[in-house]
Design a protein around this motif. Structure first.
Motif, PDB file in Angstrom:
ATOM      1  N   ILE A  98     -84.426  80.827   7.961  1.00 51.50           N
ATOM      2  CA  ILE A  98     -83.820  79.511   8.194  1.00 51.50           C
ATOM      3  C   ILE A  98     -83.947  78.700   6.912  1.00 51.50           C
ATOM      4  O   ILE A  98     -85.032  78.607   6.336  1.00 51.50           O
ATOM      5  CB  ILE A  98     -84.507  78.758   9.359  1.00 51.50           C
ATOM      6  CG1 ILE A  98     -84.353  79.543  10.670  1.00 51.50           C
ATOM      7  CG2 ILE A  98     -83.941  77.353   9.504  1.00 51.50           C
ATOM      8  CD1 ILE A  98     -85.588  80.266  11.103  1.00 51.50           C
ATOM      9  N   GLY A  99     -82.847  78.134   6.442  1.00 51.61           N
ATOM     10  CA  GLY A  99     -82.872  77.334   5.227  1.00 51.61           C
ATOM     11  C   GLY A  99     -82.733  75.859   5.547  1.00 51.61           C
ATOM     12  O   GLY A  99     -81.761  75.455   6.197  1.00 51.61           O
ATOM     13  N   GLU A 100     -83.676  75.055   5.112  1.00 54.63           N
ATOM     14  CA  GLU A 100     -83.606  73.604   5.345  1.00 54.63           C
ATOM     15  C   GLU A 100     -82.565  73.032   4.381  1.00 54.63           C
ATOM     16  O   GLU A 100     -82.831  72.799   3.211  1.00 54.63           O
ATOM     17  CB  GLU A 100     -84.982  72.955   5.122  1.00 54.63           C
ATOM     18  CG  GLU A 100     -85.009  71.500   5.519  1.00 54.63           C
ATOM     19  CD  GLU A 100     -85.477  70.594   4.389  1.00 54.63           C
ATOM     20  OE1 GLU A 100     -85.867  69.468   4.678  1.00 54.63           O
ATOM     21  OE2 GLU A 100     -85.427  71.014   3.225  1.00 54.63           O
ATOM     22  N   ASP A 101     -81.355  72.832   4.897  1.00 58.27           N
ATOM     23  CA  ASP A 101     -80.229  72.380   4.076  1.00 58.27           C
ATOM     24  C   ASP A 101     -79.917  70.910   4.355  1.00 58.27           C
ATOM     25  O   ASP A 101     -78.814  70.568   4.781  1.00 58.27           O
ATOM     26  CB  ASP A 101     -78.998  73.258   4.318  1.00 58.27           C
ATOM     27  CG  ASP A 101     -78.643  73.367   5.802  1.00 58.27           C
ATOM     28  OD1 ASP A 101     -79.500  73.076   6.651  1.00 58.27           O
ATOM     29  OD2 ASP A 101     -77.490  73.744   6.110  1.00 58.27           O
ATOM     30  N   LEU A 102     -80.880  70.052   4.083  1.00 62.32           N
ATOM     31  CA  LEU A 102     -80.735  68.614   4.296  1.00 62.32           C
ATOM     32  C   LEU A 102     -80.696  67.905   2.956  1.00 62.32           C
ATOM     33  O   LEU A 102     -81.198  68.413   1.956  1.00 62.32           O
ATOM     34  CB  LEU A 102     -81.896  68.079   5.144  1.00 62.32           C
ATOM     35  CG  LEU A 102     -82.120  68.754   6.498  1.00 62.32           C
ATOM     36  CD1 LEU A 102     -83.354  68.175   7.173  1.00 62.32           C
ATOM     37  CD2 LEU A 102     -80.893  68.590   7.392  1.00 62.32           C
ATOM     38  N   GLY A 103     -80.138  66.697   2.945  1.00 59.95           N
ATOM     39  CA  GLY A 103     -80.050  65.942   1.699  1.00 59.95           C
ATOM     40  C   GLY A 103     -78.746  66.238   0.982  1.00 59.95           C
ATOM     41  O   GLY A 103     -77.695  66.432   1.605  1.00 59.95           O
ATOM     42  N   VAL A 104     -78.789  66.273  -0.345  1.00 60.30           N
ATOM     43  CA  VAL A 104     -77.592  66.519  -1.155  1.00 60.30           C
ATOM     44  C   VAL A 104     -77.323  68.018  -1.183  1.00 60.30           C
ATOM     45  O   VAL A 104     -78.025  68.776  -1.850  1.00 60.30           O
ATOM     46  CB  VAL A 104     -77.773  65.970  -2.585  1.00 60.30           C
ATOM     47  CG1 VAL A 104     -76.517  66.200  -3.412  1.00 60.30           C
ATOM     48  CG2 VAL A 104     -78.113  64.472  -2.551  1.00 60.30           C
ATOM     49  N   VAL A 105     -76.298  68.446  -0.443  1.00 62.71           N
ATOM     50  CA  VAL A 105     -75.964  69.865  -0.328  1.00 62.71           C
ATOM     51  C   VAL A 105     -74.703  70.138  -1.150  1.00 62.71           C
ATOM     52  O   VAL A 105     -73.665  69.521  -0.922  1.00 62.71           O
ATOM     53  CB  VAL A 105     -75.724  70.265   1.145  1.00 62.71           C
ATOM     54  CG1 VAL A 105     -75.433  71.766   1.247  1.00 62.71           C
ATOM     55  CG2 VAL A 105     -76.929  69.893   1.997  1.00 62.71           C
TER      56      VAL A 105
END
Length: 604
Positions: free
Chosen positions: A416-423
């Motif tokens: 699982i990749g935490e893809d939060l913020g500036v993507v």
């Protein structure tokens, strides 16, 4: 001149401009580019191809780089619980949750239909500086935090000698007293080691041989760190005398010979921790969990810890990683973590990251990668500059994804990749192609019309209401998170009032949605109906995985960590108010578990 600088930066994998979270275009200052070029030596490639322009095109994932997904998720879904391991309370632990608590919580959760149990990063911190308690600022990621050892489960534990009821009573409080816990547990563990070191010799030697030089250097670092702290020099190697700053110096070699017993004790702690974590993982699987332990990998390490001391060329000196300004952090963020050199990773055939993944996946059925965008780029902030004055540096994403996928398949572990913020644009598409699950938090899934219904969330994701860095559901519903931010100075009065007005609108929309779903009892006050209703709503998402926090299962107000604070908030030390063996009697927990189970019942 500016064009020359842009071209030079692009050649070395530095991104001059990028799209911010609000859609605007940000441009790194010349000073940041020049500083990063000096750090990189302004020659060779930073490890990723780039071309001049506004921003580089995201590279395609390597062909066949696909992470593992179990067959039962082809058509089905699963759910789990996440907890802060240190927060677990029991009648047998020593003022901090431990691996035995983890196993017992997992066995209880498995009876409820839970398929994964997530925890905070378990990386080794600094035994000599217990106050450095953030699990996301480890000394090294390949070793475990010995404070999580369940001392009463160690072979050789002697209750009459090793259990001090008076001392344990002093450790019972709302917060983990890390300094006192460290003193108490290390004293017990030293006694057990003295009694059992000969009996454990062969198994310990086998563990040391398998782990190799990185483990030996870690134990040596910790031994020196403890001694330097005793002498008033500090736990981190930046403050040590020069002859101790080089792990291969004659002085360090002499220290290792003179303190062999202490170094071996620290190696023994790692063996015991690994054995207990492995046993906990097996107990979760044996109890019926189809995924089991869900572990967490921090995005970097402390600049003065064991990882940077033991392998200096791998770490970049003169910069730290963080995040650019966004709507949540208008001045940007400094994370106090050292960047890893992209060119050094590539030069070593990506073995350093392979080693990190393999170490953490020894006992895990799932792994969360903190700040998954690090597979493609990291925001470097040169020393002496403000958080918003950095620039993105590219990493060799196709090769890094391939290594991650290979380790995932070998370990049969979900990633699982935490893809939060500036993507970056296109990043999530590459994640999906690689079976790298995204991360969807209810509070953040909004557009100009308000909340995006979870039924529209992606399938290739883990869905949740909140995380360790957000307000709890009770805190969000009552607005106490806003009150807290105002009280400690993160919000001024005007900002706090604006946030309260926005929250009232958000809350009204959620209540209306819950009523449409049949949760007519959900109202303004936070109660079991609200807790169960919101969990049911998010659990309905088509996302493969759903996870709920222990704090939300108990209806707690306070969140584990308040981003942007150090001492203003009791981060990473709140203990749960309910012991593990009493959890199943909690009304909110029963209501929430019932709601989730109805939405995500296991297929036969």
């Amino acid at each position: 001149m500016a064009g020359d600088l842009d071209q030079l930066a692009a050649t070395h994998g530095i991104v001059r401009t990028y799209r911010a979270l609000d859609g605007s275009i940000s441009r790194a200052p010349d000073e940041a580019l020049q500083a990063i070029l000096r750090i990189l030596g302004a020659h060779g490639n930073a490890g990723a191809e780039s071309t001049a322009g506004e921003w580089p095109t995201l590279p395609r994932a390597a062909e066949g780089a696909v992470c593992y997904l179990p067959d039962f998720l082809d058509r089905g879904r699963a759910w789990g619980i996440t907890c802060q391991l240190y927060s677990l309370r029991s009648g047998r632990n020593c003022g901090i949750g431990d691996f035995e608590d983890l196993a017992r919580l997992g066995e209880m959760a498995a009876r409820m239909g839970v398929d994964l149990l997530g925890v905070n990063p378990l990386h080794a911190l600094f035994l000599a500086a217990p106050e450095r308690r953030s699990p996301f600022s480890p000394s090294i990621r390949e070793c475990l935090n010995p404070l999580y050892i369940a001392v009463d489960q160690v072979d050789g534990f002697d209750p009459p000698e090793d259990r001090d009821e008076a001392a344990l009573a002093d450790l019972e409080g709302e917060l983990v007293n890390y300094e006192a816990v460290t003193r108490y547990k290390l004293a017990i563990l030293r006694r057990i080691f003295s009694r059992m070191q000969e009996a454990h010799r062969d198994r310990l030697d086998a563990f040391i041989e398998r782990a190799g030089e990185p483990l030996r250097l870690y134990a040596l670092f910790e031994a020196i760190s403890l001694e330097m702290t005793r002498l008033g020099r500090g736990a981190g190697w930046h403050s040590w005398p020069e002859e101790f700053q080089d792990p291969h110096s004659d002085r360090v070699a002499a220290f290792a010979r003179q303190n062999g017993h202490e170094v071996r004790f620290l190696l023994w702690l790692q063996w015991i921790a690994d054995e207990q974590l492995g046993k906990a993982a097996r107990r979760l699987r044996d109890a019926g969990m189809r995924i089991g332990l869900y572990l967490d990998l921090a995005v970097g390490t402390a600049p003065d810890g064991a990882a940077t001391w033991g392998d200096r060329p791998l770490t970049v000196v003169g910069a730290e990683i963080g995040a650019p300004p966004d709507m949540f952090n208008p001045t940007g963020q400094k994370w106090g973590l050292a960047p890893v050199s992209p060119s050094e990773i590539a030069a070593r055939g990506f073995q350093p990251i392979r080693r990190s993944y393999e170490a953490i996946l020894r006992h895990a059925g799932a792994l969360r990668i903190d700040h998954a965008m690090s597979l493609y780029r990291l925001f470097w902030i040169p020393a002496g500059m403000k958080a918003g004055e950095g620039a993105y540096v590219l990493y060799p994403m196709p090769q890094m994804l391939r290594v991650l996928a290979e380790v995932s398949q070998k370990a049969k572990a979900i990633i699982i990749g935490e893809d939060l913020g500036v993507v970056p644009e296109g990043f999530r598409e590459q994640m999906k192609k690689a079976n790298l699950l995204g991360y969807r938090i209810f509070y953040f899934e909004q557009d100009e019309n308000g909340f995006i219904g979870p039924e529209h969330w992606p399938r290739c994701a883990l869905a949740c209401i909140g995380s360790h860095d957000t307000s709890t559901l009770a805190g969000w519903w009552t607005g106490s998170d806003i009150d807290c931010r105002e009280r400690i100075g993160l919000f001024d009065t005007e900002t706090a009032d604006q946030e309260r007005a926005r929250r009232r609108d958000e809350k009204r929309q959620v209540i209306e949605t819950l009523h449409l779903l049949g949760a007519h009892q959900a109202g303004e006050a936070f109660d079991e109906a609200v807790a169960a209703g919101v969990h049911r709503l998010v659990a309905r998402a088509p996302s493969l995985l759903f996870a709920t926090q222990m704090e939300d299962l108990l209806g707690l107000i306070d969140q584990p960590n308040m981003p942007g604070t150090v001492d203003e908030h009791p981060n990473w030390c709140r203990r749960l108010p309910v012991a593990i063996d009493e959890l199943e009697s909690c009304p909110i927990l029963r209501a929430v578990i019932g709601a989730i189970s109805e939405e995500r019942s296991r297929a036969p």
